[in-house]
Scaffold this motif. Structure first.
Motif, PDB file in Angstrom:
ATOM      1  N   GLY A 144     -18.542  60.685 -65.951  1.00  0.00           N
ATOM      2  CA  GLY A 144     -18.079  61.867 -66.678  1.00  0.00           C
ATOM      3  C   GLY A 144     -18.957  62.149 -67.887  1.00  0.00           C
ATOM      4  O   GLY A 144     -19.401  63.272 -68.101  1.00  0.00           O
ATOM      5  N   SER A 145     -19.243  61.117 -68.661  1.00  0.00           N
ATOM      6  CA  SER A 145     -19.958  61.341 -69.922  1.00  0.00           C
ATOM      7  C   SER A 145     -21.421  61.720 -69.708  1.00  0.00           C
ATOM      8  O   SER A 145     -21.974  62.520 -70.454  1.00  0.00           O
ATOM      9  CB  SER A 145     -19.849  60.111 -70.821  1.00  0.00           C
ATOM     10  OG  SER A 145     -20.598  59.063 -70.256  1.00  0.00           O
ATOM     11  N   LYS A 193     -16.344  68.683 -73.757  1.00  0.00           N
ATOM     12  CA  LYS A 193     -16.862  67.470 -73.129  1.00  0.00           C
ATOM     13  C   LYS A 193     -15.784  66.719 -72.361  1.00  0.00           C
ATOM     14  O   LYS A 193     -16.025  66.225 -71.269  1.00  0.00           O
ATOM     15  CB  LYS A 193     -17.419  66.530 -74.205  1.00  0.00           C
ATOM     16  CG  LYS A 193     -18.827  66.854 -74.637  1.00  0.00           C
ATOM     17  CD  LYS A 193     -19.362  65.755 -75.521  1.00  0.00           C
ATOM     18  CE  LYS A 193     -20.838  65.983 -75.773  1.00  0.00           C
ATOM     19  NZ  LYS A 193     -21.454  64.941 -76.576  1.00  0.00           N
ATOM     20  N   ARG A 210     -15.774  56.821 -66.253  1.00  0.00           N
ATOM     21  CA  ARG A 210     -16.005  57.354 -67.602  1.00  0.00           C
ATOM     22  C   ARG A 210     -17.495  57.603 -67.823  1.00  0.00           C
ATOM     23  O   ARG A 210     -17.890  58.616 -68.415  1.00  0.00           O
ATOM     24  CB  ARG A 210     -15.476  56.382 -68.651  1.00  0.00           C
ATOM     25  CG  ARG A 210     -13.957  56.354 -68.702  1.00  0.00           C
ATOM     26  CD  ARG A 210     -13.458  55.407 -69.765  1.00  0.00           C
ATOM     27  NE  ARG A 210     -12.006  55.236 -69.650  1.00  0.00           N
ATOM     28  CZ  ARG A 210     -11.253  54.670 -70.588  1.00  0.00           C
ATOM     29  NH1 ARG A 210     -11.802  54.209 -71.699  1.00  0.00           N
ATOM     30  NH2 ARG A 210      -9.952  54.550 -70.407  1.00  0.00           N
ATOM     31  N   VAL A 229     -21.647  65.598 -68.627  1.00  0.00           N
ATOM     32  CA  VAL A 229     -21.479  66.667 -69.629  1.00  0.00           C
ATOM     33  C   VAL A 229     -22.775  66.933 -70.387  1.00  0.00           C
ATOM     34  O   VAL A 229     -22.969  68.022 -70.919  1.00  0.00           O
ATOM     35  CB  VAL A 229     -20.339  66.379 -70.639  1.00  0.00           C
ATOM     36  CG1 VAL A 229     -19.011  66.229 -69.912  1.00  0.00           C
ATOM     37  CG2 VAL A 229     -20.634  65.148 -71.466  1.00  0.00           C
ATOM     38  N   GLY A 257     -15.811  66.286 -68.423  1.00  0.00           N
ATOM     39  CA  GLY A 257     -15.920  64.879 -68.021  1.00  0.00           C
ATOM     40  C   GLY A 257     -14.822  64.505 -67.038  1.00  0.00           C
ATOM     41  O   GLY A 257     -15.081  63.846 -66.019  1.00  0.00           O
TER      42      GLY A 257
END
Lengths: 208, 388
Positions: free
Chosen positions: B272-273, B220, B269, B276, B224
């Protein structure tokens, strides 16, 4: 590039359109908003392309379904192959190019025929403005001030004919248009008169 | 063949067809892919003459859910603004096909799918694929759907690469091509950004040499980070500046720590999160590799782009965005130059926008005007008048 005076410019484009044959391949260099291409597309079923400097012009052409790219006569003509088009049109743009002689060379290289129209700096009103007032001429067609004009390479009809001779370009025919849109053939003894009375000129050119 | 007219039924199944069952499809790397699934969505109806098909090619992180609601995310399809009933690309008029690319992770064969020979996910045993391979699989899908010739192929970014490949590899099957915000090859900088992304994934210990599916883990963090880097390249500097500036995230002052003090950090962030959750890390490696390998001139023109296009009868509309620094206008201009060199029929517009590379996915009125003008003009030339 040039101020649009409907009657005269429309006449200019109509005359150019009259030269172009049906179903031919046409490249309009400096096609503006695409008036000529649109007319040719609708009336002569040509395979038409355009090059235009201003992005607003390009975008409105493409949005109207015309095949137009953003570019300019000085830089982008080199890319095209020899004899790729039946007609290459340069309408009221020659005087705004940086290297008119190279542009002309390219036109007759790319096209079987080149059709070139330009404002005549030898017109009597232009001459009069300089002679009588001692100021840079401003007319209906040449409406810019000397300091903000995009037109950097003016010529007279005689100058143009001389350049064609020098470049070994064949003048198939030439027409001078006066203020009211009357046409006069350019050639032989008529050259001097055309140069004085013609506000703009249209030439059909080929490579010798 | 499925032909539901832009229905947004979230219960709908993914359309999936098995290709390469009679003859395996030979990939550029030499591997022969057989019995592979291709997931796709269609919108609208194919007309009787089969002349109204538009192929939409998706970008790196895209999928087949181009219009309506994406049944997995519950959010609108990635180009729902442009494609749908009575929209710019009107699915009442056109038959829109959007396949998930091979190497992808939304139902088409890719490293996440099960390898029939082993009963295990392919993982890194999956052969390295190219943009040409993706297009070859799409051509097989069109054969299956009974579409000999596309009215139009359209796509942005990596989708634009597929469009270019389509026009060059199958010139007789594409009447009009619209490559948007793209390039004819990946530059050193493009490759460099992708390499950083791949290294981030492979440096994550949960990547497990690409074998994470057997270890009950998932890279992850690596994926990410890859997404965060890539996302920066999709936006322009002015867009980032006006969206975030130096504004702080849910706090009045800096914390003298490494928490997301700035809004831009928090935003990245988040990007990215969420990525995933919907994307496969190995797929990301394979697809970015395919983009890096893309070089139209090398592959089809002996190193000269114009040669790749020689003899083309396709009408091209090349579109770039002024603030796109990932695939800059100069890249589009190089394509246009090459097309001019063979006297091809090409339109080219640079759209003035401050939204960067992602502008092609957003509401950009000038872009839409150009797009719809070109499509209408081409449709008229193709004899597609009014609704079919």
């Amino acid at each position: 590039m040039i101020t649009k005076i409907t009657g005269i410019i429309r006449r200019d484009l109509r005359l150019i359109a009259g030269i172009v044959t049906n179903n031919s391949r046409v490249l309009d260099v400096g096609c503006g908003e695409g008036e000529l291409l649109d007319y040719l597309d609708k009336n002569k079923e040509v395979d038409g392309r355009g090059i235009e400097l201003s992005s607003t012009g390009v975008n409105s052409c493409v949005a109207a379904g015309l095949s137009v790219i953003q570019g300019d006569a000085d830089q982008d003509l080199d890319n095209y192959p020899d004899q790729a088009f039946d007609y290459v049109v340069l309408s009221q743009t020659l005087q705004a190019t940086r290297q008119p002689h190279k542009v002309l060379d390219n036109l007759v290289r790319i096209g079987k025929y080149a059709i070139v129209s330009f404002p005549n700096f030898g017109h009597w009103r232009v001459r009069l403005a300089l002679m009588v007032h001692g100021r840079m001429p401003q007319t209906d067609i040449l409406s810019y001030n000397w300091y903000d004009t995009p037109n950097i390479h003016f010529c007279t009809i005689k100058d143009f004919v001389a350049l064609c001779v020098k470049l070994n370009i064949n003048i198939e025919s030439g027409i001078a248009l006066n203020r009211r849109g009357f046409e006069r053939k350019i050639g032989g003894k008529g050259l001097r008169f055309a140069n004085l009375r013609g506000e703009q000129a249209i030439f059909l050119l080929t490579r010798h | 063949m499925e032909q539901n007219i832009g229905s947004d039924n979230s219960k709908e199944e993914i359309s999936r067809v098995t290709l390469g069952d009679v003859t395996p499809m030979r990939l550029d790397c030499g591997f022969e892919l057989k019995n592979f699934g291709v997931a796709y969505k269609t919108y609208g109806k194919l007309n009787k003459k089969k002349t109204n098909a538009i192929l939409v090619c998706h970008a790196l992180s895209g999928d087949q859910f181009v219009s309506g609601i994406n049944p997995f995310s519950g959010r609108p399809g990635w180009w729902n603004l442009v494609i749908g009933p009575n929209k710019l690309i009107d699915t009442e008029r056109f038959f829109v096909i959007c396949p998930n690319i091979i190497g992808g992770c939304m139902g088409t064969i890719g490293p996440k799918e099960i390898n029939c020979d082993t009963g295990q996910p392919w993982g890194l045993d999956f052969p390295v694929i190219t943009i040409s391979d993706m297009v070859r699989a799409q051509a097989l899908l069109l054969d299956y759907l009974g579409v000999d010739k596309l009215f139009c192929a359209i796509g942005g970014s990596m989708g634009g690469m597929q469009v270019l490949e389509w026009a060059v590899a199958y010139p007789d099957r594409v009447f009009a091509a619209i490559p948007i915000a793209t390039a004819s090859h990946h530059s050193a900088q493009n490759i460099a950004f992708h390499e950083v992304g791949r290294q981030a994934i492979m440096a994550d210990k949960d990547w497990c040499g690409g074998n994470y599916f057997n270890h009950d883990c998932y890279p992850k963090r690596g994926l990410g980070i890859a997404r965060m880097i890539a996302h920066i390249t999709y936006l322009s500097e002015p867009a980032l500046q006006s969206k975030f500036g130096r504004r702080l995230q849910d706090r009045d002052t800096i914390t003298f720590g490494f928490d997301a003090d700035f809004q831009v950090e928090s935003y990245l962030r988040y990007q990215g999160s969420t990525f995933v959750d919907r994307f496969d890390a190995n797929s990301y490696l394979y697809i970015t590799r395919a983009m890096d390998y893309f070089d139209l001139a090398e592959r089809h023109g002996n190193g000269t782009l114009a040669e790749a296009f020689r003899g083309t009868n396709t009408r091209f509309c090349v579109i770039s965005f002024s603030s796109d620094w990932l695939y800059q206008t100069s890249e589009s201009r190089a394509i246009v130059k090459a097309l001019n060199a063979v006297a091809a029929n090409v339109s080219f517009a640079e759209i003035d926008s401050d939204k960067g590379h992602d502008a092609f996915l957003l509401k950009e009125p000038e872009f839409w005007k150009v797009l719809s003008g070109f499509i209408d003009g081409a449709a008229q030339k193709y004899g597609l008048n009014g609704s079919q």
